[in-house]
Design an enzyme around this catalytic site. Structure first.
Site, short mmCIF file in Angstrom:
data_model
loop_
_atom_site.label_atom_id
_atom_site.label_comp_id
_atom_site.label_asym_id
_atom_site.label_seq_id
_atom_site.Cartn_x
_atom_site.Cartn_y
_atom_site.Cartn_z
N ARG A 105 2.39 2.64 -11.10
CA ARG A 105 3.30 2.87 -9.98
C ARG A 105 4.76 2.64 -10.40
O ARG A 105 5.05 1.86 -11.30
CB ARG A 105 2.91 1.98 -8.79
CG ARG A 105 1.54 2.32 -8.25
CD ARG A 105 1.16 1.48 -7.06
NE ARG A 105 2.04 1.72 -5.92
CZ ARG A 105 1.97 1.04 -4.77
NH1 ARG A 105 1.06 0.10 -4.62
NH2 ARG A 105 2.79 1.31 -3.78
N ARG A 141 -1.59 10.72 -2.87
CA ARG A 141 -2.26 10.81 -1.58
C ARG A 141 -2.31 12.24 -1.04
O ARG A 141 -3.28 12.60 -0.36
CB ARG A 141 -1.59 9.85 -0.58
CG ARG A 141 -1.96 8.40 -0.86
CD ARG A 141 -1.25 7.42 0.05
NE ARG A 141 -1.91 6.10 -0.04
CZ ARG A 141 -1.39 4.99 0.48
NH1 ARG A 141 -0.24 5.01 1.11
NH2 ARG A 141 -2.06 3.84 0.37
N ASP A 195 2.33 6.12 5.91
CA ASP A 195 1.02 5.49 5.74
C ASP A 195 -0.02 6.08 6.70
O ASP A 195 -1.23 5.95 6.47
CB ASP A 195 1.10 3.98 5.96
CG ASP A 195 1.60 3.24 4.72
OD1 ASP A 195 1.68 3.87 3.65
OD2 ASP A 195 1.90 2.03 4.83
N LYS A 251 -7.81 -4.64 0.00
CA LYS A 251 -6.36 -4.74 -0.27
C LYS A 251 -5.61 -5.18 0.97
O LYS A 251 -4.63 -5.94 0.88
CB LYS A 251 -5.85 -3.39 -0.76
CG LYS A 251 -4.37 -3.34 -1.09
CD LYS A 251 -3.99 -1.97 -1.62
CE LYS A 251 -2.50 -1.83 -1.81
NZ LYS A 251 -1.99 -2.65 -2.93
N GLY A 269 2.04 -3.66 -4.32
CA GLY A 269 3.38 -3.15 -4.57
C GLY A 269 4.47 -4.08 -4.08
O GLY A 269 5.49 -4.26 -4.73
#
Length: 429
Positions: free
Chosen positions: A125, A348, A317, A414, A97
Site C-alpha cells: 500500500r 477494489r 468505503d 480487521k 493503514g
C-alpha cells in the site's frame, strides 16, 4: 468458523435491531492522540479488532503504559506529552493503514530509532508521499525491502522551529490526517500546503473534529492547513462513536429485502463520512429516520431499489456495499470518482467487477468508476482478496440469492470480528 461462509437466503424482510463496534478510524485516531497527550486518558466504546490491536501493541512496544479492558470496550493510555518512552523499538502495524501512516509520522518527529514492520498486504500500500515528506524534514528512512514501501527503519528528528511541508493526498488522505494528528509534537506550529487537486475529505474532517474536541484548532483555507504554535491535547475521557461503516451493511440488508434495520446508538449527529450513505439509501427508495434507539432504515416494498448515478469519492468505503446491492436495482448503478480505492486493501474496483461477474452480473469497469446492471445472480464462491469490506459487503448479495459463499470470511477481523456470527444469529431468528 469455517474457511468459507454460506449466506442464508432470506424469504422474508429483515426486522433487526443491532449493535455495532466502535469506529475503527476514530479508535485509532484516539489512541494516537491519547499517547501524545500529557496525562492519563480513558477511551470508551473502543473497537477491538486486528487493526486496533496492532495499534495498541505498537504503543506498548514503544513503551507507553496502556491498560486494556476488552469486556468494557475501554482503554486507558498514559500520554507522555509528545515524547516516546523507548528510544529504540520494533513495531508491527499489521494491515492497519491508519497505524502505518499515523505511527510513521509520529516516529518521524521523535528522537529515537525505530523499525516498522507490516503484513504482506500493507507492504503493497502507498507510503512514499509520507516518507518523502519526513525525509525533507530531516528524518532518515532506510528501506528494508522495496523503496517507497514498508518495512523501514526510521531515525526521527525533532523540530523546534515552525514546519512548512508540501503534501499530495490523491493516493491517501491518511497522510494528511497523520501530519495533523502529530502536530502537538511541533511546538512552533505546522503549515501544510496541499499539492494535489484533492484537498479535503470526510476522514480529514473526522480528524479535525476530533482534534478540536481535544483542544487543538486547525485552520483550512481551501488549499492550506495550519496548526498554530503551542498545540496540545487535553482530554481525560473520550467516547468513540459506533462505526457508521459497519452500520451500513445492516441498512443495506433492510433496503434489498424491503425490511427494517435499527443500529443502536447511531444517530444523525454521527460525525463519520459514511453517514452520507444514508442519503444514497433514500435515493434508492428507502425511508431513513432517527429514533430513540438509533437510525432506522426501512427498505422499499419487496426490496425494489432504484438505479442511481452517484459520486462516492467522499465515502468510498461504501462502494462495495452499494455494488453488492446493485443487481437488485430496477436500473443500472453507476459509481464514480473512486479511483483511489484501487490502492486500498485490494484493487477494489477490479475486485467488485470480478466477483459480480462470477455471480453472473454484467458490469463495466473504468479507471475511476464502475457500472453494474440489474440481473439475477447465480450461486458463486465470492473471493475476498483479504479485504474485510469485500467480505462484509458481498454477504448482502446472498440475502436474495441461493448459493452465495464468502471465501475467507475471517478477514473481517480487521474491523468487525463477529460480523458473520452476528449475521448467522440474525438470519436464524
Amino acid at each position: 468458523m469455517k474457511e468459507q461462509y454460506e449466506v442464508k437466503r432470506l424469504d422474508r424482510p429483515v426486522d433487526w435491531t443491532v449493535d455495532v463496534p466502535g469506529s475503527k478510524s476514530m479508535t485509532n485516531r484516539a489512541l494516537l492522540m491519547a499517547a501524545l497527550s500529557d496525562g492519563e486518558v480513558k477511551l470508551e466504546g473502543v473497537l477491538f479488532s486486528d487493526d486496533s490491536r496492532h495499534f495498541l501493541e505498537s504503543l506498548v512496544s514503544l513503551g507507553f503504559m496502556v491498560d486494556i479492558n476488552e469486556s468494557e470496550k475501554a482503554v486507558t493510555v498514559l500520554g507522555c506529552g509528545g515524547n516516546i518512552p523507548k528510544k529504540q523499538a520494533v513495531i508491527n502495524v499489521g494491515s492497519a493503514g491508519t497505524a502505518a501512516r499515523f505511527l510513521t509520522a509520529m516516529l518521524g518527529f521523535s528522537d529515537g530509532e525505530y523499525t516498522i514492520e507490516a503484513s504482506e498486504q500493507m507492504k503493497k500500500r502507498p507510503m512514499k508521499d509520507l516518507f518523502v515528506l519526513l525525509e525533507h524534514t530531516g528524518a532518515e528512512i532506510i528501506y528494508l525491502e522495496q523503496e517507497g514501501f514498508l518495512p523501514v527503519k526510521i531515525n526521527g528528528q525533532r523540530k523546534d522551529q515552525k514546519l512548512t511541508v508540501r503534501l499530495d493526498i490523491s493516493r491517501s488522505t491518511q497522510f494528511l490526517s497523520a501530519m495533523l494528528l502529530i502536530s502537538p509534537m511541533l511546538p512552533q506550529g505546522l503549515h501544510i500546503q496541499i499539492t494535489s487537486e484533492k484537498t479535503d475529505g470526510s476522514y480529514i474532517r473526522i480528524t479535525r473534529n476530533m482534534m478540536e474536541n481535544w483542544g487543538v484548532q486547525t485552520q483550512f483555507d481551501g488549499k492550506n492547513y495550519e496548526v498554530m504554535p503551542g498545540a496540545a491535547y487535553h482530554k481525560t475521557t473520550y467516547v468513540v462513536e459506533p462505526d457508521m461503516s459497519a452500520a451500513c451493511y445492516f441498512y443495506g440488508a433492510a433496503a434489498i429485502t424491503g425490511g427494517k434495520a435499527i443500529v443502536e446508538n447511531v444517530h444523525m449527529d454521527n460525525t463519520q463520512g459514511d453517514k452520507k450513505f444514508l442519503k444514497v439509501l433514500e435515493q434508492l427508495g428507502c425511508k431513513v429516520t432517527d429514533t430513540a434507539k438509533g437510525i432506522c432504515v426501512e427498505g422499499p416494498e419487496h426490496g425494489n431499489i432504484h438505479g442511481i448515478d452517484i459520486d462516492m469519492n467522499d465515502f468510498s468505503d461504501q462502494t462495495m456495499t452499494l455494488a453488492a446491492m446493485a443487481p437488485y436495482a430496477d436500473a443500472p448503478v453507476h459509481i464514480s470518482h473512486i479511483g483511489h480505492i484501487r490502492l486500498q486493501e485490494s484493487d477494489r474496483i477490479h475486485a467488485i467487477v470480478t466477483e459480480l461477474r462470477r455471480a453472473g452480473i454484467r458490469c463495466e469497469e473504468e479507471e475511476d468508476a464502475l457500472t453494474i446492471y440489474p440481473g439475477v445472480p447465480h450461486a458463486a464462491v465470492i473471493k475476498t482478496y483479504e479485504d474485510h469490506r469485500m467480505a462484509m459487503a458481498f454477504l448482502l448479495l446472498g440475502l436474495r440469492t441461493d448459493g452465495i459463499i464468502i471465501d475467507d470470511p475471517l478477514c473481517c477481523k480487521k474491523t468487525f470480528e463477529n460480523y458473520f456470527e452476528l449475521f448467522t444469529m440474525l438470519t436464524q431468528e
